[in-house]
Every structure is written in C-alpha cells, then in structure tokens.
Design a protein around this motif. Structure first.
Motif, PDB file in Angstrom:
ATOM      1  N   HIS A 103      -4.442  -4.191 -12.417  1.00 34.67           N
ATOM      2  CA  HIS A 103      -3.485  -3.711 -11.421  1.00 34.67           C
ATOM      3  C   HIS A 103      -3.987  -2.505 -10.632  1.00 34.67           C
ATOM      4  CE1 HIS A 103      -0.929  -6.380 -13.721  1.00 34.67           C
ATOM      5  NE2 HIS A 103      -0.031  -6.290 -12.769  1.00 34.67           N
ATOM      6  N   TYR A 115      -2.032 -12.676  -6.944  1.00 36.78           N
ATOM      7  CA  TYR A 115      -0.761 -11.962  -7.133  1.00 36.78           C
ATOM      8  C   TYR A 115      -0.806 -10.641  -6.399  1.00 36.78           C
ATOM      9  CZ  TYR A 115      -3.537  -9.586 -10.765  1.00 36.78           C
ATOM     10  OH  TYR A 115      -4.516  -8.908 -11.440  1.00 36.78           O
ATOM     11  N   ASP A 116       0.373 -10.100  -6.153  1.00 42.63           N
ATOM     12  CA  ASP A 116       0.515  -8.755  -5.611  1.00 42.63           C
ATOM     13  C   ASP A 116       0.852  -7.834  -6.786  1.00 42.63           C
ATOM     14  OD1 ASP A 116       2.151  -6.396  -4.572  1.00 42.63           O
ATOM     15  OD2 ASP A 116       1.442  -7.270  -2.690  1.00 42.63           O
ATOM     16  N   LEU A 118       2.143  -5.062  -7.113  1.00 43.93           N
ATOM     17  CA  LEU A 118       3.446  -4.398  -7.091  1.00 43.93           C
ATOM     18  C   LEU A 118       4.589  -5.396  -6.944  1.00 43.93           C
ATOM     19  CD1 LEU A 118       2.610  -1.299  -4.896  1.00 43.93           C
ATOM     20  CD2 LEU A 118       3.212  -1.261  -7.317  1.00 43.93           C
ATOM     21  N   ARG A 119       4.511  -6.245  -5.936  1.00 45.26           N
ATOM     22  CA  ARG A 119       5.637  -7.121  -5.600  1.00 45.26           C
ATOM     23  C   ARG A 119       5.912  -8.178  -6.676  1.00 45.26           C
ATOM     24  NH1 ARG A 119       3.765  -9.058  -0.983  1.00 45.26           N
ATOM     25  NH2 ARG A 119       2.972 -10.954  -1.962  1.00 45.26           N
ATOM     26  N   ASP A 120       4.875  -8.629  -7.386  1.00 46.17           N
ATOM     27  CA  ASP A 120       5.031  -9.746  -8.319  1.00 46.17           C
ATOM     28  C   ASP A 120       5.283  -9.316  -9.753  1.00 46.17           C
ATOM     29  OD1 ASP A 120       4.680 -11.492  -6.242  1.00 46.17           O
ATOM     30  OD2 ASP A 120       2.524 -11.722  -6.554  1.00 46.17           O
ATOM     31  N   THR A 122       7.427  -6.466 -12.646  1.00 44.18           N
ATOM     32  CA  THR A 122       8.332  -5.379 -13.018  1.00 44.18           C
ATOM     33  C   THR A 122       7.542  -4.471 -13.954  1.00 44.18           C
ATOM     34  OG1 THR A 122      10.271  -6.828 -12.893  1.00 44.18           O
ATOM     35  CG2 THR A 122      10.508  -4.762 -14.116  1.00 44.18           C
ATOM     36  N   ALA A 262       8.238 -10.124 -11.759  1.00 41.64           N
ATOM     37  CA  ALA A 262       9.215  -9.563 -10.824  1.00 41.64           C
ATOM     38  C   ALA A 262      10.586 -10.156 -11.111  1.00 41.64           C
ATOM     39  CB  ALA A 262       8.804  -9.874  -9.395  1.00 41.64           C
ATOM     40  N   THR A 305       5.836   2.474 -12.012  1.00 37.74           N
ATOM     41  CA  THR A 305       5.658   1.739 -10.757  1.00 37.74           C
ATOM     42  C   THR A 305       5.014   2.632  -9.706  1.00 37.74           C
ATOM     43  OG1 THR A 305       7.598   0.363 -11.233  1.00 37.74           O
ATOM     44  CG2 THR A 305       6.844   0.429  -8.947  1.00 37.74           C
ATOM     45  N   ARG A 309       1.300   2.200  -7.879  1.00 38.38           N
ATOM     46  CA  ARG A 309       1.166   2.248  -6.423  1.00 38.38           C
ATOM     47  C   ARG A 309       0.106   3.273  -6.013  1.00 38.38           C
ATOM     48  NH1 ARG A 309       6.044   3.209  -5.435  1.00 38.38           N
ATOM     49  NH2 ARG A 309       6.699   1.066  -5.001  1.00 38.38           N
TER      50      ARG A 309
END
Length: 327
Positions: A103, A115-116, A118-120, A122, A262, A305, A309
């Motif tokens: 990540h 995959y993303d 962040l978006r994909d 939790t 997510a 999170t 980022r």
C-alpha cells in the motif's frame, strides 16, 4: 387478561418484522464474528510481514472468540494478496496485512496495479513498524556512521545490497544517498537471506535491511550495524544512533497494518479497531513487537488511513526519481 396481552404481542410481531426487513449483512453485524476470519499475508511465510501478522492473528482471535487464520498469498510486490481482499465481500471475514510494500511502494511501482490503495480498502489499524539498519561487514574499515558518510562522499556513490527492488530498505538506501548527495548503485537479491549471506561473506560492501532479519546477525557479531533509519533509537538496539543523529535527514520504516475491503460496516471496523488496540497494548505483545524493531503509535481507522495516504504521496516521487522498474 387475554385482551390486555394483545398489544404486547402485536408490538413483538412488529419488532420481529422490522428485523426481518433489515439486510442480512446488517443483522449479522450484531453477532459478528460467527466463524473463522481469514487474514491474508501477501508474502511468503517466515518474513517480517508474516511474523507480525501471526503475532496479531493469534491474540486477536482469542479476543474475538473466533480463529483468525493466516493465509499466505505472495507475489507481484504483495499485490496479489492485497487484490484478493480488495475484491472480497465487506463482511469482516477477509482481512489483509497491509504494508509499506502493498500500500506504499507497489502502487507507484506497478503501472497496472489491480486496486486503489485507498479507495478499495477500509484501513483499520497500524500494527507494527520496523526501521532499516545500515550494515557493513565487521572487517570493513568503516566503523561508524561518520566513517560511512565520509567514504560515500569521497567515492561519490554508495553501493549496497537490497533484498528486492522497491522494498522499504531499498528506498531507505535511495533516501540515504540523497541525503549524502551521492549516487546509488543497488545490488538486487531475491530476498534478505541471500543478500545478508553475501554481506557476511564480504561480497558486497554494505546493506540496509529490516531489524527483524538483520538483528540476530548483528548480535552474533557477523555484521556491524552503524545506524537505524527510525525517528528514534530502536528499543532492541539502544546503542545504535539514528541517521538523523548523524546529521542525515532520513526517516524510513517498513510498516504493517490491518485492512479490509472497502465498505466494511462501521460496527465491524470499530470492533476490530478496539480489539487490535487491546492486543497492541498488552505488555507481552508490545515487548515482542519491540524486539522486531518497534511497536506502532496508537492508531485509529482515521489516522491509519491518513498515514497510508501520506505514505503513498511520499513514495511515488521517490520511485520515479530512482527510476525503479518492477521485476
């Protein structure tokens, strides 16, 4: 008496009907977990990610009342295992040990990552972080960090072994070279084991590696450690200075956390966050993680999170500047 009970019975029936109208996932959250939870480790068994994942899995399972079963899914810079969880149902039964590789680095290194980061997902909690340690062979004339810096600046470069292209230790070496104002010549290996063997044998002059794998060799005298890349000295090696103490503005960690797909329901996310925090504050667990290089700061889903980022933003330009290519 019968007429007096009728309203109560009607209220119960209405309540039952209301529960029946709830989606199955919403009803299941109240009793979660009711079966074993799968924790995907996107690396082969035996490495730092696997060790950290198993420490937390055992203790988390005891607190949740259901086994947390570790499943190793290695490959493609940890993206195969991470992708598997990104595509799983967000029901709390599929989690992944997210890391600085899966990540942080890999999203910048692989152009078609599935995959993303962040978006994909939790992101639930950080569970460990480990600095790199700067190593040389004990027969080297380089005995201190100051010696290393002087030799690197005189040569105009640093040559060092890496456990793989794009690993956190590799990027720590890139950052170190930048702080010294010199070029890098990295010598890639397929894992820390072969690289450490060649460093011990004098084949390569230096290496940055994670404390969990390098520590035993340092304690045995097979390698000389010069400094660690953490913001503070490592608990297991209090005599080792940080790179910052040596005047080099480099802070770098391999980090590990727990993430789910997510859309993980808030009650499940909150329960996992609470239980992981309890696991990490247990003195025995914290001592074990300190042996591996450092326990994490107290994190929440929101702070983890935000951390992911920030790491994504810092790794992307570093990977581009170093010209790294996936192997």
């Amino acid at each position: 008496m019968g007429h007096g009970m009728a309203p109560a019975r009607r209220m119960k029936r209405r309540a039952a009907l209301a529960v029946g109208l709830l989606p199955l996932s919403a009803r299941a959250q109240g009793s979660w977990p009711t079966r074993p939870i799968r924790l995907v480790v996107p690396f082969a068994p035996g490495g730092t990610t696997d060790v950290v994942g198993r420490i937390v899995a055992e203790r988390l399972g005891a607190r949740l009342g259901q086994p947390v079963v570790v499943e190793n899914r290695a490959g493609a810079g940890a993206t195969l295992g991470a992708q598997q969880v990104a595509r799983a149902e967000p029901d709390g039964y599929a989690l992944v040990v997210s890391s600085s590789t899966s990540h942080g680095v890999s999203p910048a290194l692989y152009p078609n990552i599935p995959y993303d980061a962040l978006r994909d997902f939790t992101h639930i909690a950080m569970i460990a972080r480990s600095p790199s340690v700067l190593l040389v062979n004990p027969s080297s004339p380089v005995r201190t960090l100051a010696d290393f810096a002087a030799a690197a600046r005189a040569a105009g470069e640093i040559r060092f072994a890496v456990a793989g292209i794009g690993t956190s230790s590799h990027l720590a070496g890139v950052r170190l070279a930048g702080a010294l104002g010199v070029r890098t010549e990295s010598i890639p290996y397929r894992g820390a084991g072969p690289a450490l063997t060649d460093l011990i044998g004098g084949v390569v002059p230096a290496m940055l590696d994670s404390l969990p794998s390098a520590g035993p060799h340092v304690r045995a005298g097979a390698l000389r450690a010069l400094a660690v890349s953490g913001a503070e000295r490592a608990g297991g090696f209090p005599d080792l200075p940080t790179l910052r103490e040596g005047g080099l503005d480099v802070v770098s960690y391999a980090w590990f956390g727990i993430s789910g797909p997510a859309g993980l329901p808030a009650p499940i996310t909150d329960r996992l966050s609470r239980e992981i925090r309890a696991v990490l504050t247990d003195p025995a667990t914290r001592a074990r993680l300190e042996e591996l290089g450092g326990a994490p700061p107290d994190t929440t889903p929101e702070s983890y999170t935000a951390f992911v980022r920030d790491e994504l933003a810092s790794f992307a330009p570093l990977v581009r500047a170093a010209g790294l290519q996936p192997q």
